[in-house]
Scaffold this motif. Sequence first.
Motif, PDB file in Angstrom:
ATOM      1  N   GLU A  92      16.474 -54.802  14.587  1.00  0.00           N
ATOM      2  CA  GLU A  92      16.889 -56.136  14.981  1.00  0.00           C
ATOM      3  C   GLU A  92      15.685 -57.078  15.007  1.00  0.00           C
ATOM      4  OE1 GLU A  92      18.712 -55.703  18.781  1.00  0.00           O
ATOM      5  OE2 GLU A  92      20.590 -54.934  17.961  1.00  0.00           O
ATOM      6  N   ASP A 222      25.546 -60.287  22.943  1.00  0.00           N
ATOM      7  CA  ASP A 222      25.012 -60.889  21.728  1.00  0.00           C
ATOM      8  C   ASP A 222      25.294 -62.379  21.690  1.00  0.00           C
ATOM      9  OD1 ASP A 222      23.898 -58.635  20.765  1.00  0.00           O
ATOM     10  OD2 ASP A 222      25.478 -58.171  19.323  1.00  0.00           O
ATOM     11  N   LEU A 238      19.546 -58.537  10.692  1.00  0.00           N
ATOM     12  CA  LEU A 238      18.880 -57.234  10.696  1.00  0.00           C
ATOM     13  C   LEU A 238      17.964 -57.122   9.475  1.00  0.00           C
ATOM     14  CD1 LEU A 238      21.919 -54.854  11.439  1.00  0.00           C
ATOM     15  CD2 LEU A 238      20.194 -55.618  13.081  1.00  0.00           C
TER      16      LEU A 238
END
Length: 486
Positions: A92, A222, A238
């Motif tokens: 991430e 998130d 990502l």
Amino acid sequence: MNESPQTPLRWAVIGGGLSGLAACQHLLTVSKSKSTPVEIDLYEASDRLGGVFGTIEQDGYLLETGADMFITNKPAALKLAKQLGLEDRLIETEASYRKSMILCEGRPVPTPAGFDLMAPRQLHPFLKSPILSPAGKRRVLKEYWIEPDPKEDESLQDFAVRRFGREAFERMIQPMIGGIYTADPVKLSLRATLPRFLEMEEQYGSVLRGLKLHSEQENSADAIVNNQASGARYGMFLSFDRGMSVLQDALFASIANGITLYKNSSVENITLRENRSYDVSIQNGQTTRTYDGVILAAPGYVAGKLVEGLNLELSSELNAIPYASAAIVVTGYPLSQIQHPMECFGLVIPAVENRKVLAVSCTSRKFPNRAPKGSIQLRTFIGGALQQHLLEQSDDELLAMTQQELREIFGVEGTPETSRVVRWNRAMPQYHIGHLDRVSRIRRQLEKHPGLAVAGNALNGVGIPDVIQTAQASVEKCWTEITGAD
């Protein structure tokens, strides 16, 4: 009595970039699931695969020559990574640096937290930001009460000015959206690139109202992180532990034993045989091979040339897709040579600032191991639709220009520890007003040719997930047309 072996379906995939590799991989996957053998020839005109996409190890840096991450709200790239067994190599973005900056009167200013490319999800950080004048902020807030006036197709500039005013467009919206597509905002079709903003206007009567309602519906951790981020919603992105080439290398490894690869092989033209198969002519007609299906995983202007003798209207439509060129100047510096703290993922630059660069990405702030400890990797973007003339300069001149711009903007002193100039020549398709109508016309022409499809980024999106999804859809279209099976 034994059954006779099934005759393999023969396929040509033209173009060895990410799209072509993904098409080959999906062909092998479908072949296995349908228990139908295939023979696949992959043609690449250059001596390497991947196009501009890739990671290079140089001077202790992991330099990214193309995209340095991919978005996950479009599932194709993440799904493919998992299918290739790369789940444990996904990483991430660094949460501590999840913000962007906008150049404002010569100095980098943080993008307001929660600003979503075109409008604020949160009002308080937006109202505190110095990027817009008080009058400019009032004009943005007025968007709540502006009556919807949806157009069949509208440019980024027209929509943004109509909804939010010229100051917000010039100072915030143009650099954030236009830079993604290296495009002229007067020509860029919003419906072909970011239709969600148009859908908010149509559904809620206001983009601000739509963003507010969407934020209220999102309760995940998130969503909270993304609302605090500025610019792109960085929690949705990502990469891989050793750079984006991890995906490319795994993709090629998964197909290497199932295809025949022809590098330095230029396909010249494609013609139709009486039995609805295709003749593919290679290297000035020196070799011709016959295929049941052909995937054109190449730029529109390349695909257009190849089908000229097959379908002139299809060729004309593909050739009519405009392309822009750009360059990325990748540099690495010790942080001690930079006056600015560089605590961000990057900087976008409004055209009204009259700089010679479009944006700067701080790749090693996004992901670990992209630069040696105490150093930073910067990727500076030059050119695009509005500044094509700058690309006439040599690599050395582009590097010198970049050093000067970084010095003036961030206080970067001295020479870089490492550098590389990467040119994207005619690599960025321009989704101008009318693009979706052109795509519809291209599809109608392709329907006349079962087993022929166009992949790549020319039609349906320029991001990594878009390119992968388009390649897979092209395979499925052709497979159904050839075999009659879903």
